[in-house]
Design an enzyme around this catalytic site. Structure first.
Site, mmCIF file in Angstrom:
data_model
loop_
_atom_site.group_PDB
_atom_site.id
_atom_site.type_symbol
_atom_site.label_atom_id
_atom_site.label_comp_id
_atom_site.label_asym_id
_atom_site.label_seq_id
_atom_site.Cartn_x
_atom_site.Cartn_y
_atom_site.Cartn_z
ATOM 1 N N HIS A 212 0.798 -1.230 0.000
ATOM 2 C CA HIS A 212 0.000 0.000 0.000
ATOM 3 C C HIS A 212 0.830 1.278 0.000
ATOM 4 C CE1 HIS A 212 0.986 0.004 4.289
ATOM 5 N NE2 HIS A 212 0.700 1.280 4.281
HETATM 6 C C1 UD1 Z 1 -2.005 5.992 5.352
HETATM 7 C C2 UD1 Z 1 -0.748 6.543 5.989
HETATM 8 C C3 UD1 Z 1 0.341 5.482 5.960
HETATM 9 C C4 UD1 Z 1 -0.136 4.194 6.586
HETATM 10 C C5 UD1 Z 1 -1.446 3.757 5.964
HETATM 11 C C6 UD1 Z 1 -1.989 2.567 6.724
HETATM 12 C C7 UD1 Z 1 -0.322 8.954 5.730
HETATM 13 C C8 UD1 Z 1 0.496 9.954 5.005
HETATM 14 N N1 UD1 Z 1 -0.227 7.697 5.265
HETATM 15 O O1 UD1 Z 1 -1.704 5.707 3.992
HETATM 16 O O2 UD1 Z 1 1.470 5.936 6.694
HETATM 17 O O3 UD1 Z 1 0.842 3.204 6.390
HETATM 18 O O4 UD1 Z 1 -2.397 4.821 6.040
HETATM 19 O O5 UD1 Z 1 -2.864 1.814 5.960
HETATM 20 O O6 UD1 Z 1 -0.985 9.276 6.690
HETATM 21 N N2 UD1 Z 1 -9.015 5.035 0.821
HETATM 22 C C9 UD1 Z 1 -10.267 4.490 0.693
HETATM 23 N N3 UD1 Z 1 -10.890 4.064 1.824
HETATM 24 C C10 UD1 Z 1 -10.348 4.167 3.064
HETATM 25 C C11 UD1 Z 1 -9.082 4.748 3.167
HETATM 26 C C12 UD1 Z 1 -8.418 5.176 2.051
HETATM 27 O O7 UD1 Z 1 -10.804 4.371 -0.398
HETATM 28 O O8 UD1 Z 1 -10.981 3.763 4.054
HETATM 29 C C13 UD1 Z 1 -8.320 5.471 -0.420
HETATM 30 C C14 UD1 Z 1 -8.650 6.900 -0.813
HETATM 31 O O9 UD1 Z 1 -8.638 6.962 -2.203
HETATM 32 C C15 UD1 Z 1 -7.465 7.673 -0.276
HETATM 33 C C16 UD1 Z 1 -6.323 6.655 -0.494
HETATM 34 O O10 UD1 Z 1 -6.925 5.399 -0.211
HETATM 35 O O11 UD1 Z 1 -7.254 8.865 -0.974
HETATM 36 C C17 UD1 Z 1 -5.134 6.853 0.396
HETATM 37 O O12 UD1 Z 1 -5.550 6.968 1.749
HETATM 38 P P1 UD1 Z 1 -4.646 7.820 2.766
HETATM 39 O O13 UD1 Z 1 -5.216 7.714 4.119
HETATM 40 O O14 UD1 Z 1 -4.380 9.166 2.209
HETATM 41 O O15 UD1 Z 1 -3.242 7.100 2.707
HETATM 42 P P2 UD1 Z 1 -2.866 5.568 2.924
HETATM 43 O O16 UD1 Z 1 -2.184 5.085 1.680
HETATM 44 O O17 UD1 Z 1 -4.013 4.805 3.432
HETATM 45 N N1 UDP Z 2 -3.955 -5.419 8.599
HETATM 46 C C1 UDP Z 2 -5.239 -5.923 8.724
HETATM 47 N N2 UDP Z 2 -5.899 -6.289 7.584
HETATM 48 C C2 UDP Z 2 -5.335 -6.190 6.347
HETATM 49 C C3 UDP Z 2 -4.025 -5.659 6.238
HETATM 50 C C4 UDP Z 2 -3.361 -5.264 7.384
HETATM 51 O O1 UDP Z 2 -5.755 -6.056 9.831
HETATM 52 O O2 UDP Z 2 -6.002 -6.539 5.359
HETATM 53 C C5 UDP Z 2 -3.253 -5.009 9.821
HETATM 54 C C6 UDP Z 2 -1.897 -5.648 9.990
HETATM 55 O O3 UDP Z 2 -2.028 -6.915 10.582
HETATM 56 C C7 UDP Z 2 -1.179 -4.637 10.864
HETATM 57 C C8 UDP Z 2 -1.753 -3.315 10.407
HETATM 58 O O4 UDP Z 2 -2.978 -3.633 9.729
HETATM 59 O O5 UDP Z 2 -1.510 -4.814 12.220
HETATM 60 C C9 UDP Z 2 -0.804 -2.655 9.475
HETATM 61 O O6 UDP Z 2 -1.437 -1.597 8.826
HETATM 62 P P1 UDP Z 2 -0.964 -1.058 7.421
HETATM 63 O O7 UDP Z 2 -0.168 -2.089 6.718
HETATM 64 O O8 UDP Z 2 -2.171 -0.532 6.764
HETATM 65 O O9 UDP Z 2 -0.077 0.207 7.831
HETATM 66 P P2 UDP Z 2 1.440 0.412 8.314
HETATM 67 O O10 UDP Z 2 1.723 -0.505 9.439
HETATM 68 O O11 UDP Z 2 2.319 0.197 7.126
HETATM 69 O O12 UDP Z 2 1.455 1.850 8.687
#
Ligand code: UD1
Ligand code: UDP
Length: 367
Positions: A212
């Site tokens: 991601h």
């Molecule tokens: C964010 C965090 C990242 C973390 C990740 C965990 C920042 C800068 N990044 O990244 O550090 O590792 O969360 O998963 O804060 N979206 C949906 N539904 C949702 C959430 C997101 O459709 O419930 C889509 C939207 O198009 C959104 C995109 O995902 O614009 C990115 O979401 P965003 O929260 O900006 O960043 P993540 O890649 O999720």
């Molecule tokens: N996770 C989850 N379901 C998924 C993918 C990840 O519950 O489908 C959990 C995973 O086990 C871990 C956390 O989400 O505890 C990690 O989140 P993510 O990878 O989104 O973010 P990061 O740790 O890179 O910030």
């Protein structure tokens, strides 16, 4: 009668990994006299499978506030969060604010509180990738430097903070909160009998992948290399990919649907199912911060598709291999070579009592 002397903490959360981290600490707050916790959800993650499922499965109290802010550029998202959080902190007047990790929600919570002179505690302080192209690196550095109490997970993180001139009395090394979560919720997952067979998989005969990170999925060359590499692996054993919405959207935008045809694509999973899949996998392939460590907690070898990692101790001990996702054949060969391997016997993440240590420390400081 309400206890007038109770201290109020507002915990600011917004993204999936923060729900899991907060779950471990909130259950200890709930058993603690003298502190009342209110959750403020920024809304950064909002799909049911990115948010509600964690509140339901992990018993996290319902947020007192959800300000519904997501999407847009980093500045826009963080800016809107600053405005919304400030309003709530001004009216709630908490005694302190708690933030987790390194997302935009983390930075917004810490910045607002520090400007209002409300003490801020940062859980997972001191992690560094030394790559400022990552939005998370900026968030971490700024959050650490405007927070008052820094709960560091590891020796490496503590050294990073000291190296940046942070005073030692602001740092408490408590261990990794995700280790607490893995132990506690791992037991619950097992008791519930979560089974990998429901996904048509057999123990140690599949690869679990999560992708991601912005620098991978927003870069079509890297994303293509990853998907083609995983396709090659799926010729040898099934690859299950619970797909993050950012990745799903990018694959559609780049027209790369044919590259995931051979993979077992799932909606994002609840944590209890995810733990079962992590335990059963032959290898985990990920760019997630949390999943790298969970691979180690559950004794599963890991390949991390990034140029660097904050959790360097797992690479040094052989549990994790870092691979820049450029060449699909390299990805395929590295993943296959990890099957059946393990690393040195190390314990860098404390004893699984980080939540208790954090709450005890907050009690000492504020009550
Ligand atoms: C964010 C965090 C990242 C973390 C990740 C965990 C920042 C800068 N990044 O990244 O550090 O590792 O969360 O998963 O804060 N979206 C949906 N539904 C949702 C959430 C997101 O459709 O419930 C889509 C939207 O198009 C959104 C995109 O995902 O614009 C990115 O979401 P965003 O929260 O900006 O960043 P993540 O890649 O999720
Ligand atoms: N996770 C989850 N379901 C998924 C993918 C990840 O519950 O489908 C959990 C995973 O086990 C871990 C956390 O989400 O505890 C990690 O989140 P993510 O990878 O989104 O973010 P990061 O740790 O890179 O910030």
């Amino acid at each position: 009668m309400a206890n007038q002397n109770r201290k109020k903490v507002i915990t600011v959360i917004g993204a999936r990994p923060q729900f899991i981290k907060a779950a471990a600490v909130s259950r200890i707050f709930a058993q603690t006299e003298g502190i009342e916790e209110l959750l403020l959800h920024t809304g950064q993650h909002y799909d049911r499978k990115m948010s509600d499922v964690f509140f339901n499965d992990l018993g996290i109290p319902a947020p007192a506030y959800n300000v519904g802010i997501s999407g847009g550029g980093h500045g826009s998202m963080t800016g809107r969060m600053l405005i919304a959080i400030e309003e709530i902190l001004l009216s709630e007047k908490p005694d302190f604010v708690l933030v987790y990790g390194d997302t935009n929600s983390t930075l917004a919570g810490a910045l607002v509180a520090s400007k209002l002179h409300i003490p801020v505690a940062h859980v997972e302080a001191g992690l560094r990738s030394f790559n400022k192209a990552m939005p998370e690196e900026i968030n971490r550095i700024l959050t650490d430097h405007c927070s008052d109490i820094l709960y560091s997970p590891t020796d490496v993180a503590t050294r990073n903070l000291l190296g940046e001139g942070v005073r030692g009395d602001r740092i408490e090394q408590v261990g990794d909160i995700m280790f607490d979560a893995a132990l506690h919720f791992g037991r619950i997952s097992e008791q519930l009998g979560n089974r990998i067979s429901q996904y048509g998989l057999e123990k140690k005969k599949y690869v679990l992948a999560t992708i991601h990170r912005q620098e991978n999925v927003d870069n079509p060359d890297r994303l293509r290399a990853i998907l083609v590499g995983l396709q090659k692996v799926s010729g040898e054993m099934p690859v299950i990919l619970p797909i993050h919405p950012r990745t799903r959207d990018r694959i559609a935008a780049y027209g790369m649907e044919d590259l995931i045809a051979g993979l077992k694509i799932q909606e994002p999973l609840g944590y209890l199912e995810m733990v079962a899949l992590e335990r059963g996998a032959a290898v985990i392939v990920t760019d997630s911060g949390g999943v790298q460590k969970e691979a180690f907690f559950h004794n599963t070898p890991c390949v991390t598709l990034r140029d660097e990692t904050e959790w360097i101790e797992l690479v040094e001990a052989g549990w994790n291999v870092l691979l820049s996702p450029v060449d699909p054949t390299d990805i395929y060969q590295t993943v296959m070579s990890r099957i059946g391997t393990s690393g040195e016997d190390i314990a860098p993440y404390g004893s699984g009592d980080a939540a208790r240590k954090i709450v005890n420390s907050l009690q000492k400081r504020f009550i």
